[in-house]
Write an enzyme that holds these catalytic residues in place. Sequence first.
Site, mmCIF file in Angstrom:
data_model
loop_
_atom_site.group_PDB
_atom_site.id
_atom_site.type_symbol
_atom_site.label_atom_id
_atom_site.label_comp_id
_atom_site.label_asym_id
_atom_site.label_seq_id
_atom_site.Cartn_x
_atom_site.Cartn_y
_atom_site.Cartn_z
ATOM 1 N N ASP A 159 0.772 -1.206 -0.355
ATOM 2 C CA ASP A 159 0.338 0.191 0.142
ATOM 3 C C ASP A 159 0.713 1.464 -0.080
ATOM 4 O O ASP A 159 0.550 1.926 -0.458
ATOM 5 C CB ASP A 159 -0.745 -0.438 1.274
ATOM 6 C CG ASP A 159 -1.862 1.293 0.787
ATOM 7 O OD1 ASP A 159 -2.960 0.832 0.379
ATOM 8 O OD2 ASP A 159 -1.820 2.385 1.534
ATOM 9 N N ALA A 187 -5.486 2.827 -0.514
ATOM 10 C CA ALA A 187 -4.871 1.543 -1.945
ATOM 11 C C ALA A 187 -5.852 0.578 -2.011
ATOM 12 O O ALA A 187 -6.119 -0.085 -2.794
ATOM 13 C CB ALA A 187 -3.609 1.689 -2.356
ATOM 14 N N ASP A 188 -5.300 -0.524 -0.550
ATOM 15 C CA ASP A 188 -6.456 -1.450 -0.429
ATOM 16 C C ASP A 188 -7.064 -1.204 -0.192
ATOM 17 O O ASP A 188 -8.328 -2.856 -0.028
ATOM 18 C CB ASP A 188 -4.970 -2.040 1.368
ATOM 19 C CG ASP A 188 -4.358 -2.637 0.965
ATOM 20 O OD1 ASP A 188 -3.376 -3.204 -0.009
ATOM 21 O OD2 ASP A 188 -2.771 -3.079 0.960
ATOM 22 N N LEU A 189 -7.925 -0.131 0.572
ATOM 23 C CA LEU A 189 -8.795 0.086 0.618
ATOM 24 C C LEU A 189 -10.143 0.348 -0.200
ATOM 25 O O LEU A 189 -11.242 -0.243 -0.772
ATOM 26 C CB LEU A 189 -9.359 0.498 1.986
ATOM 27 C CG LEU A 189 -8.692 -0.078 3.138
ATOM 28 C CD1 LEU A 189 -8.842 0.831 4.260
ATOM 29 C CD2 LEU A 189 -9.612 -0.983 3.618
ATOM 30 N N PRO A 192 -10.942 -2.270 -3.560
ATOM 31 C CA PRO A 192 -11.656 -3.520 -4.069
ATOM 32 C C PRO A 192 -13.145 -3.130 -4.232
ATOM 33 O O PRO A 192 -14.230 -3.614 -4.636
ATOM 34 C CB PRO A 192 -11.726 -3.985 -2.261
ATOM 35 C CG PRO A 192 -10.405 -3.664 -2.057
ATOM 36 C CD PRO A 192 -10.184 -2.375 -2.827
#
Length: 418
Positions: A159, A187-189, A192
């Site tokens: 991230d 970015a990870d959240l 998705p």
Amino acid sequence: MEQAADSGRLPPLAGLRVLDLTVALAGPYCTLLLAGLGAEVIKIESPTGGDIARFNPPFYGKDGIHLDNMEPGDISLSILARARNKRSISLDLKTERGREIFRDLATHADIIVENMSDGTVDRLGVDYESISRINPRIVYCSITGLGRPSPYPGVKAMDITVQALSGVMDTTGFADGSPVRFGLPIADLITPLYGIIGIQAALRQREETGRGQNIVVSMLDCLTSLLPFEHFDVFQRAGFPPRSGNHQNRLAPFGIYKTADGYVSIAAANDKWAAAIFDAMGQPELSQDPRFTGRGPRAKNADALNALIEGWTSQHNTQDVIAELQTKRGVPSVTVRTALEALADPRLHASGAIQTLVHPDAGKIDAVGAGVPIRMSGAKVGFDRPAPKLGADNEDIYGQLLGLDAQAIARLRAEQVI
């Protein structure tokens, strides 16, 4: 476990089956939300250890929550949060038999989500082209870090790496300081969410065409696509620094201001609200000051304006500032809560936005996870089953879904395929 909606209503994605080939956060968050919306999510993990998130501290074990080395029987809070409402099977995709079993599972699935490193699904023969030949209706979502193929070969898409490459990090922090990492793994959240949008769109299109398709979203694409909403290119050409700390200077006064006992958020982007602040400060004449007579002048002179306002707020308690601005004059202003204060808010727990985590053996523990922050009038959403232990659903999935008998399952276990 807490539920976010009436248990008498069906979840909106009930009847859809998802094969989950994801690890860490971006992929598992995608499948977590699909599970929270009612899809049957089968999490497929390596029998030698499973999702790497299973080894993330903190852990919950016989002595409660701790940050020490992982002990037998411990479960990571990451998994307790990210694997709720999922089922877990162990399967070694590096073996030919494991790949055969996966292809069999794929004929019973609607959706596959994967976030493997570049080239992995192709090497394993579980890529979209291979699976679509045996199940043309499959909707296959690939969540990547930097794109596929990656424009940065060999770079691991963590991230913080994506934040750095996206330019978002350059917008966070103070003008005279260094770039600052966004406090959440943004970015990870965010990625998705785009993945789920693509999945839902593909499912809708499948109703018309009878065929699924491959959706590819990258963390770098998704995060960078947000930058233009603030027109950083135009503002920097006009002399505005990319970082403005606790203030959004193009909307000044708009930001975080120190008070005598904390901080207050003030969002006064129009002339009426700006004038109301000047009135509360006892300086109504500032409305006629050429530096502050409109949004453009206030943006150009934001530093001076913010200094004046903080000179006033810092002399008063937060609640007194809010009483003067929000209560008396309708200027949007609230206290800046700590993370612990927000996570303990009973209203957010009641709405289902936050849920107490549940251990599969010990029950509720002293930690929270995200809920599904979506309310639907005709469907239930949320999580009502704790995260499973690795391989907890092997007998059920392999036995009932694939029709393998106990002997066959025992043989797969002996051969370390599962």
